[in-house]
Design an enzyme around this catalytic site. Structure first.
Site, PDB file in Angstrom:
ATOM      1  N   LYS A 113       0.832  -1.201   0.000  1.00 41.34           N
ATOM      2  CA  LYS A 113       0.000   0.000   0.000  1.00 41.34           C
ATOM      3  C   LYS A 113       0.871   1.256   0.000  1.00 41.34           C
ATOM      4  O   LYS A 113       0.658   2.170  -0.783  1.00 41.34           O
ATOM      5  CB  LYS A 113      -0.875  -0.028   1.261  1.00 41.34           C
ATOM      6  CG  LYS A 113      -1.822   1.136   1.387  1.00 41.34           C
ATOM      7  CD  LYS A 113      -2.342   1.307   2.815  1.00 41.34           C
ATOM      8  CE  LYS A 113      -2.929   0.050   3.402  1.00 41.34           C
ATOM      9  NZ  LYS A 113      -3.757   0.339   4.595  1.00 41.34           N
ATOM     10  N   LYS A 125       3.442  -1.872  11.265  1.00 46.25           N
ATOM     11  CA  LYS A 125       2.145  -1.845  11.959  1.00 46.25           C
ATOM     12  C   LYS A 125       2.377  -2.157  13.429  1.00 46.25           C
ATOM     13  O   LYS A 125       3.369  -2.788  13.775  1.00 46.25           O
ATOM     14  CB  LYS A 125       1.204  -2.918  11.383  1.00 46.25           C
ATOM     15  CG  LYS A 125      -0.264  -2.664  11.675  1.00 46.25           C
ATOM     16  CD  LYS A 125      -0.847  -1.670  10.687  1.00 46.25           C
ATOM     17  CE  LYS A 125      -2.207  -1.176  11.066  1.00 46.25           C
ATOM     18  NZ  LYS A 125      -2.805  -0.393   9.954  1.00 46.25           N
ATOM     19  N   GLY A 164      -2.791   6.163  13.497  1.00 49.14           N
ATOM     20  CA  GLY A 164      -3.977   5.500  14.036  1.00 49.14           C
ATOM     21  C   GLY A 164      -4.432   4.309  13.203  1.00 49.14           C
ATOM     22  O   GLY A 164      -3.958   4.077  12.096  1.00 49.14           O
ATOM     23  N   ASP A 165      -5.339   3.546  13.770  1.00 51.27           N
ATOM     24  CA  ASP A 165      -6.057   2.456  13.094  1.00 51.27           C
ATOM     25  C   ASP A 165      -7.264   2.183  14.007  1.00 51.27           C
ATOM     26  O   ASP A 165      -7.655   3.073  14.798  1.00 51.27           O
ATOM     27  CB  ASP A 165      -5.156   1.217  12.933  1.00 51.27           C
ATOM     28  CG  ASP A 165      -5.737   0.186  11.953  1.00 51.27           C
ATOM     29  OD1 ASP A 165      -5.600   0.366  10.745  1.00 51.27           O
ATOM     30  OD2 ASP A 165      -6.359  -0.809  12.406  1.00 51.27           O
ATOM     31  N   THR A 209      -8.657   8.843   4.608  1.00 51.64           N
ATOM     32  CA  THR A 209      -8.871   7.449   4.186  1.00 51.64           C
ATOM     33  C   THR A 209     -10.237   7.302   3.520  1.00 51.64           C
ATOM     34  O   THR A 209     -10.349   6.760   2.416  1.00 51.64           O
ATOM     35  CB  THR A 209      -8.735   6.478   5.376  1.00 51.64           C
ATOM     36  OG1 THR A 209      -7.519   6.778   6.070  1.00 51.64           O
ATOM     37  CG2 THR A 209      -8.721   5.043   4.909  1.00 51.64           C
ATOM     38  N   ASN A 240     -13.695   6.081  11.770  1.00 51.68           N
ATOM     39  CA  ASN A 240     -13.041   7.128  10.976  1.00 51.68           C
ATOM     40  C   ASN A 240     -13.191   6.904   9.470  1.00 51.68           C
ATOM     41  O   ASN A 240     -13.563   7.825   8.728  1.00 51.68           O
ATOM     42  CB  ASN A 240     -11.556   7.192  11.370  1.00 51.68           C
ATOM     43  CG  ASN A 240     -10.787   8.163  10.520  1.00 51.68           C
ATOM     44  OD1 ASN A 240     -10.132   7.776   9.556  1.00 51.68           O
ATOM     45  ND2 ASN A 240     -10.895   9.439  10.828  1.00 51.68           N
ATOM     46  N   SER A 377      -0.793  10.805   5.633  1.00 52.32           N
ATOM     47  CA  SER A 377       0.165  10.755   6.740  1.00 52.32           C
ATOM     48  C   SER A 377       1.557  11.139   6.238  1.00 52.32           C
ATOM     49  O   SER A 377       2.295  11.871   6.909  1.00 52.32           O
ATOM     50  CB  SER A 377       0.229   9.342   7.324  1.00 52.32           C
ATOM     51  OG  SER A 377      -0.809   9.130   8.253  1.00 52.32           O
TER      52      SER A 377
HETATM   53  P1  NDP Z   1     -12.364   2.960  14.008  1.00 55.67           P
HETATM   54  O1  NDP Z   1     -11.900   2.389  15.281  1.00 55.67           O
HETATM   55  O2  NDP Z   1     -12.511   4.418  13.864  1.00 55.67           O
HETATM   56  O3  NDP Z   1     -13.747   2.288  13.565  1.00 55.67           O
HETATM   57  C1  NDP Z   1     -13.872   0.911  13.403  1.00 55.67           C
HETATM   58  C2  NDP Z   1     -15.305   0.598  13.026  1.00 55.67           C
HETATM   59  O4  NDP Z   1     -15.404  -0.756  12.646  1.00 55.67           O
HETATM   60  C3  NDP Z   1     -16.267   0.787  14.193  1.00 55.67           C
HETATM   61  O5  NDP Z   1     -17.531   1.137  13.683  1.00 55.67           O
HETATM   62  C4  NDP Z   1     -16.286  -0.598  14.809  1.00 55.67           C
HETATM   63  O6  NDP Z   1     -17.450  -0.879  15.566  1.00 55.67           O
HETATM   64  C5  NDP Z   1     -16.207  -1.466  13.586  1.00 55.67           C
HETATM   65  N1  NDP Z   1     -15.548  -2.715  13.939  1.00 55.67           N
HETATM   66  C6  NDP Z   1     -14.321  -2.870  14.451  1.00 55.67           C
HETATM   67  N2  NDP Z   1     -14.046  -4.148  14.693  1.00 55.67           N
HETATM   68  C7  NDP Z   1     -15.121  -4.817  14.333  1.00 55.67           C
HETATM   69  C8  NDP Z   1     -15.447  -6.179  14.345  1.00 55.67           C
HETATM   70  N3  NDP Z   1     -14.603  -7.106  14.810  1.00 55.67           N
HETATM   71  N4  NDP Z   1     -16.652  -6.522  13.872  1.00 55.67           N
HETATM   72  C9  NDP Z   1     -17.492  -5.601  13.417  1.00 55.67           C
HETATM   73  N5  NDP Z   1     -17.250  -4.281  13.392  1.00 55.67           N
HETATM   74  C10 NDP Z   1     -16.074  -3.906  13.831  1.00 55.67           C
HETATM   75  O7  NDP Z   1     -11.324   2.398  12.910  1.00 55.67           O
HETATM   76  P2  NDP Z   1     -11.021   2.949  11.444  1.00 55.67           P
HETATM   77  O8  NDP Z   1     -12.231   3.520  10.826  1.00 55.67           O
HETATM   78  O9  NDP Z   1      -9.807   3.768  11.532  1.00 55.67           O
HETATM   79  O10 NDP Z   1     -10.599   1.605  10.698  1.00 55.67           O
HETATM   80  C11 NDP Z   1     -11.546   0.803   9.991  1.00 55.67           C
HETATM   81  C12 NDP Z   1     -10.814  -0.100   9.009  1.00 55.67           C
HETATM   82  O11 NDP Z   1     -10.082   0.707   8.068  1.00 55.67           O
HETATM   83  C13 NDP Z   1      -9.762  -1.038   9.627  1.00 55.67           C
HETATM   84  O12 NDP Z   1      -9.712  -2.231   8.871  1.00 55.67           O
HETATM   85  C14 NDP Z   1      -8.453  -0.277   9.431  1.00 55.67           C
HETATM   86  O13 NDP Z   1      -7.337  -1.141   9.431  1.00 55.67           O
HETATM   87  C15 NDP Z   1      -8.710   0.334   8.066  1.00 55.67           C
HETATM   88  N6  NDP Z   1      -7.912   1.500   7.707  1.00 55.67           N
HETATM   89  C16 NDP Z   1      -7.866   2.600   8.510  1.00 55.67           C
HETATM   90  C17 NDP Z   1      -7.147   3.715   8.133  1.00 55.67           C
HETATM   91  C18 NDP Z   1      -7.138   4.971   8.926  1.00 55.67           C
HETATM   92  O14 NDP Z   1      -6.536   5.948   8.483  1.00 55.67           O
HETATM   93  N7  NDP Z   1      -7.788   5.033  10.078  1.00 55.67           N
HETATM   94  C19 NDP Z   1      -6.355   3.710   6.892  1.00 55.67           C
HETATM   95  C20 NDP Z   1      -6.533   2.533   6.084  1.00 55.67           C
HETATM   96  C21 NDP Z   1      -7.274   1.481   6.507  1.00 55.67           C
HETATM   97  P3  NDP Z   1     -17.393  -0.754  17.173  1.00 55.67           P
HETATM   98  O15 NDP Z   1     -17.289   0.692  17.465  1.00 55.67           O
HETATM   99  O16 NDP Z   1     -18.643  -1.376  17.621  1.00 55.67           O
HETATM  100  O17 NDP Z   1     -16.178  -1.533  17.609  1.00 55.67           O
HETATM  101  O1  2IT Z   2      -4.003   0.886   7.471  1.00 60.54           O
HETATM  102  C1  2IT Z   2      -3.552   2.036   7.295  1.00 60.54           C
HETATM  103  O2  2IT Z   2      -3.071   2.400   6.232  1.00 60.54           O
HETATM  104  C2  2IT Z   2      -3.618   2.962   8.437  1.00 60.54           C
HETATM  105  N1  2IT Z   2      -4.149   2.601   9.473  1.00 60.54           N
HETATM  106  C3  2IT Z   2      -3.022   4.331   8.323  1.00 60.54           C
HETATM  107  C4  2IT Z   2      -1.531   4.289   8.543  1.00 60.54           C
HETATM  108  C5  2IT Z   2      -0.841   5.620   8.605  1.00 60.54           C
HETATM  109  O3  2IT Z   2       0.371   5.590   8.858  1.00 60.54           O
HETATM  110  O4  2IT Z   2      -1.449   6.673   8.384  1.00 60.54           O
END
Ligand code: NDP
Ligand code: 2IT
Length: 445
Positions: A113, A125, A164-165, A209, A240, A377
């Site tokens: 990525k 990570k 974050g993640d 994202t 997010n 980022s």
């Molecule tokens: P958040 O913590 O902000 O949100 C996660 C969301 O997914 C929440 O609504 C949560 O529900 C739900 N969720 C988490 N775990 C589960 C599960 N086991 N089953 C069902 N629902 C679940 O995280 P992000 O939005 O940052 O991340 C979401 C996805 O995007 C992840 O896969 C992450 O790796 C990916 N990602 C994030 C990036 C970023 O910049 N933040 C960049 C690229 C990818 P609940 O609140 O009930 O737990």
């Molecule tokens: O999965 C991802 O790409 C992230 N959670 C963001 C990583 C970052 O360094 O901004």
């Protein structure tokens, strides 16, 4: 036996207790056959075995005191997977399901990525099995401080830059950075991204994202003579990524009707009120079910998995890995889904992904579609280095251009290797080649 098969068997044997990691490797290797056939140097330099073994894996104890005065022990991780094209870069996940296999699959995917963004960042990570749900603000702070008290010695703005993640957002990054600054005695804010705007965060990183996912899907649709206007969109998650994917999809005229959290999903045929979701999830940190307090005519289904039975044109899984299995993929296809945009990392199982491709669903794969977050980022790191801030519009424009370019590179790589328009393979190939070439150029390290 072919080189790919031989290496894959070794990986399966060596990482038996890490099914998510094996799954991520299998998906990448499935794309690489024509590349290996054309480039004997990748075999001669044993690139596949090298690229699947992290440069460094750090596992540490995180002791902290909860509000009841008890000493709690969590496990912390940082996987420095590949630093061939830049400092290790990737998020931190705080979720009770975190263990080595999840950290390694995420770190492995991050290599490709980050390479696709075109920016100089390696793959990494980290995270912890700490569960932020129900914790007080002070508990979160004490946990973050303890986590950083060990992590600080392994990171740095030219070494490894976390962000974050799941479970880690602006609040956590603030506490982590505060502790880093206290220990180092220096304002080295390029060490973390996703920071607050008052201490070196980038405008548009919060949105990046989710916006990036939709910029990518828009590009993919237009390339195929379609658009987002009036399309019915189902989004899993309400964190997010999900929130800003929903916001951008609506700006392009799509109709977002479903969003979820880990407990269940809501359907609002009038279109989801994204501002309300922001308030519930970013400010109040409550369950999505509370949406009904303001919109009693909306429907709540307490079964997260059933979300993929909802009819839609565009599915955006933005929650977690393996959210869409083969059964869910079949339901989506039977309901006429046109496109899949993977906001989460590895949200589809490999057989679900293949089912979509076999049924001519347009697939925007995670490594490409969600790369806008880490790309922004990297733009935050650039701004920290030059001690300057770009405007929201400047960052957003760069993000949009990066997403357009990733789509182009993935489409071209797929075509070059005789695979037609297959962005899953194209993204894997384009991301892989740059890193593999950099590894060869740098010798047998
Ligand atoms: P958040 O913590 O902000 O949100 C996660 C969301 O997914 C929440 O609504 C949560 O529900 C739900 N969720 C988490 N775990 C589960 C599960 N086991 N089953 C069902 N629902 C679940 O995280 P992000 O939005 O940052 O991340 C979401 C996805 O995007 C992840 O896969 C992450 O790796 C990916 N990602 C994030 C990036 C970023 O910049 N933040 C960049 C690229 C990818 P609940 O609140 O009930 O737990
Ligand atoms: O999965 C991802 O790409 C992230 N959670 C963001 C990583 C970052 O360094 O901004």
């Amino acid at each position: 036996m072919s080189y790919l098969k031989e290496v894959f068997e070794k990986i399966e044997k060596r990482n038996q207790s890490e099914p998510e990691f094996i799954q991520a490797v299998e998906e990448v290797f499935a794309s690489l056959e024509p590349v290996i056939a054309k480039h004997p140097e990748y075999v001669e330099n044993n690139i596949l075995e090298r690229i699947t073994e992290p440069e460094r894996q750090i596992i540490f104890r995180v002791p902290w005191v909860n509000d009841a005065g008890e000493l709690v022990i969590n496990r912390g991780f940082r996987i420095q997977f590949n630093g061939a094209i830049g400092p290790f870069k990737g998020g931190l996940r705080f979720h009770p399901s975190v263990y080595l296999g999840i950290m390694k699959f995420l770190g492995f995917e991050q290599i490709f990525k980050n390479s696709l963004t075109g920016l100089p960042i390696g793959g990494g990570k980290g995270g912890s099995d700490f569960d932020p749900k129900g914790k007080s603000d002070k508990e979160i702070m004490r946990f973050c401080q303890s986590f950083m008290t060990e992590l600080y010695r392994h990171i740095g703005q030219d070494i490894d830059v976390p962000a974050g993640d799941i479970g880690v957002g602006g609040r956590e990054i603030g506490y982590l950075y505060g502790q880093y600054r206290r220990i180092r005695g220096a304002f080295e804010n390029g060490v973390l991204t996703g920071k607050g705007l008052t201490y070196g965060g980038s405008l548009a990183r919060t949105q990046a994202t989710g916006y990036g996912v939709v910029y990518f899907v828009k590009e993919m649709l237009e390339y195929n003579g379609k658009d987002l206007k009036d399309k019915r969109v189902v989004i899993s998650g309400s964190g997010n990524v999900a929130i800003y994917a929903a916001e951008k999809a609506q700006q392009y005229g799509a109709k977002v009707v479903v969003m979820s959290d880990s407990a269940g999903y809501i359907r609002d045929e009038k279109g989801i009120d994204v501002e309300l979701i922001k308030e519930l999830k970013e400010v109040k940190r409550v369950r999505i079910k509370e949406y009904l307090n303001k919109y009693p005519e909306a429907v709540y289904v307490e079964n997260q998995k059933a979300i993929w039975e909802e009819k839609c044109d565009i599915a955006l899984p933005c929650a977690t890995q393996n959210d869409i299995d083969l059964e869910s993929a079949k339901k989506l296809v039977a309901n006429g889904v046109l496109a899949l945009g993977e906001g989460a990392n590895m949200p589809s199982t490999n057989d679900a992904l293949n089912y979509f491709l076999d049924n001519e669903v347009l697939v925007a794969p995670a490594k490409a579609a969600n790369a806008g977050g880490v790309a922004t980022s990297a733009l935050e790191m650039s701004q920290n280095s030059i001690r300057y801030n770009w405007t929201f519009e400047e960052v957003d424009k760069k993000l949009h251009d990066i997403m357009i370019n990733i789509h182009k590179e993935a489409a071209e790589a797929s075509k070059e290797y005789g695979l037609g328009y297959n962005l899953v393979a194209g993204a894997n190939i384009a991301g892989f080649k740059k890193v593999a070439d950099a590894m060869i150029a740098q010798g047998d390290y």
